[in-house]
Every structure is written in C-alpha cells, then in structure tokens.
Design a protein around this motif. Sequence first.
Motif, short mmCIF file in Angstrom:
data_model
loop_
_atom_site.label_atom_id
_atom_site.label_comp_id
_atom_site.label_asym_id
_atom_site.label_seq_id
_atom_site.Cartn_x
_atom_site.Cartn_y
_atom_site.Cartn_z
N PHE A 23 -3.32 6.39 5.27
CA PHE A 23 -4.21 6.79 4.18
C PHE A 23 -3.48 6.71 2.84
O PHE A 23 -2.56 7.47 2.58
CB PHE A 23 -4.71 8.21 4.42
N SER A 24 -3.90 5.79 2.00
CA SER A 24 -3.28 5.62 0.69
C SER A 24 -3.73 6.72 -0.25
O SER A 24 -4.85 7.24 -0.14
CB SER A 24 -3.67 4.26 0.10
N LEU A 25 -2.88 7.05 -1.21
CA LEU A 25 -3.26 8.03 -2.22
C LEU A 25 -4.40 7.50 -3.07
O LEU A 25 -5.45 8.11 -3.19
CB LEU A 25 -2.05 8.36 -3.10
N PHE A 26 -4.19 6.34 -3.65
CA PHE A 26 -5.20 5.69 -4.47
C PHE A 26 -5.21 4.21 -4.09
O PHE A 26 -4.48 3.41 -4.67
CB PHE A 26 -4.89 5.86 -5.97
N MET B 268 0.85 -1.21 0.00
CA MET B 268 0.00 0.00 0.00
C MET B 268 0.87 1.25 0.00
O MET B 268 1.80 1.35 0.78
CB MET B 268 -0.90 -0.01 1.26
N VAL B 269 0.59 2.20 -0.83
CA VAL B 269 1.37 3.43 -0.89
C VAL B 269 0.87 4.37 0.18
O VAL B 269 -0.33 4.56 0.36
CB VAL B 269 1.21 4.09 -2.27
N ARG B 270 1.71 4.99 0.93
CA ARG B 270 1.34 5.90 2.00
C ARG B 270 1.54 7.35 1.54
O ARG B 270 2.34 7.64 0.65
CB ARG B 270 2.20 5.63 3.25
N LEU B 271 0.84 8.24 2.22
CA LEU B 271 0.97 9.65 1.87
C LEU B 271 2.34 10.20 2.24
O LEU B 271 2.74 11.25 1.75
CB LEU B 271 -0.11 10.44 2.59
N THR B 272 3.05 9.51 3.10
CA THR B 272 4.40 9.95 3.41
C THR B 272 5.32 9.88 2.21
O THR B 272 6.34 10.56 2.16
CB THR B 272 4.98 9.09 4.54
N ASP B 273 4.99 9.00 1.23
CA ASP B 273 5.77 8.98 -0.01
C ASP B 273 5.63 10.27 -0.77
O ASP B 273 6.50 10.64 -1.55
CB ASP B 273 5.31 7.83 -0.91
N LEU B 274 4.52 10.88 -0.55
CA LEU B 274 4.28 12.13 -1.28
C LEU B 274 4.70 13.31 -0.45
O LEU B 274 5.35 14.21 -0.92
CB LEU B 274 2.80 12.26 -1.65
N ILE C 267 -7.18 5.69 11.20
CA ILE C 267 -6.25 6.51 11.97
C ILE C 267 -5.92 5.82 13.29
O ILE C 267 -4.76 5.78 13.72
CB ILE C 267 -6.84 7.91 12.21
N GLY C 268 -6.93 5.27 13.94
CA GLY C 268 -6.72 4.57 15.21
C GLY C 268 -5.79 3.38 15.07
O GLY C 268 -5.01 3.09 15.97
N MET C 269 -5.87 2.68 13.93
CA MET C 269 -4.95 1.57 13.69
C MET C 269 -3.51 2.06 13.65
O MET C 269 -2.60 1.41 14.18
CB MET C 269 -5.31 0.87 12.37
N GLY C 270 -3.29 3.21 13.02
CA GLY C 270 -1.95 3.77 12.97
C GLY C 270 -1.45 4.24 14.33
O GLY C 270 -0.24 4.39 14.53
#
Length: 406
Positions: A336-339, A1-7, A188-191
């Motif tokens: 939260f994934s981008l797509f 899964m791609v994370r928003l941190t990549d962006l 969010i709670g899982m994270g």
Amino acid sequence: MVRLTDLIRGTKSPPEEESAEKKAAEEAAPSKPAPPPEPEAPPAIQLKALREQVLREAAEAPPPPPPPPPAEVRSVESRTAAWALPQSAAPAPAPVGTVSYERSVPPSKPEPAPGVDWYAQAESVLEAIARAVRQGRPFSLSDLSQIASGLVTSLAQDDRLLVRAISHQSGSSLIGNMVHVAIYAVKIGMGMAYRPDELVRLALAALVHDLGMFRLPAPLLEQQGRWSPEQIAIMQRHSLLGEELLRQMAPDQPWLAEVVGQEHERVNGTGYPRRLQGHQIHEFALVIGLADILDAMLRSRANRQALLPYEAVRLLLSREKAGFPTKIFKSLLQQFSLFPVGTWVKLTSGEIGEVIRSNPRFPLRPAVRVMVDQSGQRLREPRELDLSSSPLVHVAEIVDRVQMAF
C-alpha cells in the motif's frame, strides 16, 4: 512505488558393447586372402535380428505413466486445508479445501478485454445483484467472476484502480465499499504471493462480502449516527444472511459462502458471528476483513473526514493488530503506497494537483503537478511542486477527481 514501510518500518554405447562389436568385426574379417570354405552369416544380419528383438520387446512393454498436471490447474486443496473449519463447527459438510479452482473459475475462460473499466463494471453488476436480493429474485455470479479476473489483471499492470479506490467517494456507499474492498484485498493478496487463480477467487469473495446487507431493513442502512445495541445485533446478522444467499445461488462454490460468513471473524476470537479463532478462519476472510476496515477509515463519515492512507494504516496497526495475522499486516505495509502516482491531492496551501513522483527519503512529501490554484481556478500552465523542498506545504487531503469540473 513508495511503501508504508518507509514510514512505519546423442547417447554413446557402453565400452563393453563397443569392445564386443569390435572383436566380432575382427573375427569376422578374413585373416588370409583366401576365403574360408564355409563362412558364417555376416555380422550385419546378426545386428538386424538383435534390433528387431529390441523393438519387439519395447512394443510389448507397458506404457509409461501420464505426466503430472501443470501447476496452473492444480487443486488448491493443499493450500486451503489448514483453513477448513472443524467438522463440528462447519455450517456445511463440504470443507473449503475440497473445492478446486477449475470448478469455480474455469481456466478456459477468455482473458479480460483490454481497456475495460472494471471499476464501473463491478458497480453496475453489483447494483443489479443488490436489486435482485432486495426483491427476493435469483441472481448469477458469472459476470462477477469475469470482473474479478479483470481486477486482478489490471492491478498486476498498474495502480490506477488503487488510486480510484482511495479517492473515489461518489455513488452508493455500500456498493463502493464492496468494489474497494476487492481492490485492496487483491493488493494484499499479491504481497502474500497468492497465485493468479487464488487472487481471482479472493477478488470474487470480496466483491460479494457484504451481500447479506441487502437483506436488512433499508431504514437501518440509511440511518446516520450511533446505533442502538438492538440495531447492532440486527446488522451483525448480515454475515449469516450473505452466507445463506451464496449457498443457494452458488451451491457449486461452498468455499465462497464460507469466506463471506467469516469476514468479520478475528483470530483472537473477538469477531462475529461464531467467535472463531486462529486457523478456524479462512485466510481469505481475514484478508477481506482487514481490507474492509481500511476502506471504512479512508471514507468520510458524518462525524469525521476521511483519513489519509498512512493515517489509516497507522490506526489499523494500533487498534486491530491482535485480530489479524502479522503476515497480512506485513503485506499491507509492503503493497500500500502512501500516495500512489496519479492520486489527486489538496495541499495545505489550498492548491490541488496530481502526484507525479514519490520521494523515497520523504514518503509523505511527493512531487505534485499543481493544476488548481488557491482560489479554485484551473491553471493555464500546470507547475511542478516538490514537497520535499517545500517544508511549509504538505498534503492535507485526497481529492476525488471524478467530482471535479475537469
């Protein structure tokens, strides 16, 4: 899964006893062939008496203390004590830290049934509760507790519910918001490493976070465009109305009313209705508050189109950073994934397809299985398009597959 941190960014006897027993055996053994005139009792009898004495003393000893309870039924007091309101500001005498999970969501409840459409179930039950609130009738949260457990179980397995929340725009806007906020809040709670029982409580609170809205005048909720200051003041009463409702309908779960009453509070004191700050606010309320703003940005409005997920999160970071703890934002970026795989998207070429793979190096350019051509016709044979190798084409918007003809 791609994370928003990549962006964005078998025990042995002691030696002394062994020596003593050996010495006793040597002394008891005859040193000469002729037996002694008056032999002593055999060592076996002495050992038997010693064993009986030990057993007798063990039976008279007090029983050992009971073992500690297992972790899964442990009270959540230690985690929630820091979130409780000061006594002077608390709306009810019982702080949230005194409520245990065993009381609100019994551990004996059966596991959610596989294959259930928890999204549709949540919409249906919330519609029934909304009608009861509008008509002033009592309602029960028992079905919502089971649905909250089902949402947590499903999101722990895959992102299908997340994809549906991102793309689904049909149905009641208010009911849909309550379901979406529950899904985003659980992610969010899982994270944040919440335990499963905490995630279920978080989901339940998110599902009812806007319950007070159904006590407001219907014309106000249906109004389009800008609201007057008087209308805004009326709308902001929904937090207190929801808190009051839940204190009446769920008196055994005071933490639930507290979370709903604080959902619009912010750590810097700019929220409402009580202008609470920092640790005066329940952490669940802050998680739900951030998820609520996220859903608003991902939904179309009369004056704007829905934002893409990465656009919404970027806007959240720039506008709302002072209102929420950093750890909640960090969890949002991680979870939260981008797509997410399974999301249906419309490309700038006019084609429509389903995201089938993420590109870690280019998170904004996933691989898409194109299903519909530029003219809106369904392709007989879908084709795969990797946007990382097609620089002139990118994702224009997310589409709701439910509203499509196939």
